[in-house]
Design an enzyme around this catalytic site. Structure first.
Site: not given
Ligand code: 13P
Length: 250
Positions: A173, A213, A97, A9-11, A167, A95, A234-235
């Protein structure tokens, strides 16, 4: 047999040229992997470029969100049909967010899930508790509400075409990760909830990803748990090396 699914997920990262470069590096590293389903979820603006870049590889494409209508006066929104038109097979729905910053609630997410599935997208339905909820020992209550309020009217006719992502919000994050035991416990609970809704066979077929994470050094232990069927990253998905290491964690 559940085929693990690992999605990046590149956000809100990667403009078109950066997205092309990253996707092409990922294809070089894991573009022929078949024992794990690899999915890239770039921002809308880079979907087309990434679709072109992954063509011919085993890597699939996903959107990060979609609307619940096919068209209309919804300024700034993206119809699920536009995602399939771009070559998407998957879409992330709910998600944390989106829930937190854009006030998406269970009822809205239910509409999005239904529509996405109706147009043939595989939803990656995200659920998870906040730190405060975990501290108050409300994790199971929160997961139960998110599942039971998110899924009314949804029949998983083919449960291999429905993905859940657990999640924990406090792990996103932050560098904090649920321990493998904590994650396994939550995943088992969610699978049992799904069994109540859809029956045991369907629940045992649905893939449940862990997100929060996930890094190369914790991927194997997390995904080694019996009810963890992959990761939503994510990251660590913003860099081809770390994402490839997660994909090839075994
Ligand atoms: P991180 O891997 O950066 O913690 O993000 C997880 C995430 O929200 C994937 O959708």
């Amino acid at each position: 047999m559940r085929i693990p699914i690992i999605a990046g997920n590149w956000k809100m990262h990667k403009a078109i040229s950066e997205a092309r470069t990253l996707a092409s590096e990922i294809v070089q590293k894991v573009g022929d992997v078949r024992e794990v389903q690899v999915v890239l979820c770039p921002p809308f603006t880079a979907l087309y470029a990434v679709a072109e870049t992954i063509k011919g590889s085993s890597v699939e494409l996903g959107g990060q969100n979609c609307h619940y209508e096919s068209k209309g006066a919804y300024t700034g929104e993206v119809a699920p049909e536009f995602l399939t038109d771009m070559g998407c097979r998957y879409v992330i729905i709910g998600h944390s967010e989106r829930r937190q910053y854009f006030k998406e609630d269970d009822q809205l997410l239910n509409r999005k899930l239904k529509k996405a599935m109706a147009v043939g997208l595989i939803p990656i339905f995200c659920i998870g508790e906040t730190l405060e909820e975990r501290k108050k020992e409300q994790t199971f209550d929160v997961l139960r509400k998110q599942v039971t309020n998110g899924l009314p009217g949804i029949q998983a006719d083919d449960p291999s075409l429905f993905v859940v992502a657990y999640e924990p919000v406090w792990a996103i994050g932050t560098g904090l990760t649920a321990t493998p035991d904590q994650a396994q416990e939550a995943h088992r609970y969610v699978r049992d909830l799904l069994a109540g809704l859809w029956g045991t066979d369907a629940a045992e077929t649905v893939r449940i990803q862990y997100g929060g994470s996930v890094k190369p050094d914790n991927a194997a232990e997390l995904m080694g748990q019996p009810d963890i069927d992959g990761a939503l990253v994510g990251g660590a998905s913003l860099e081809a090396d770390s994402f490839a290491k997660i994909v090839k964690h075994k």
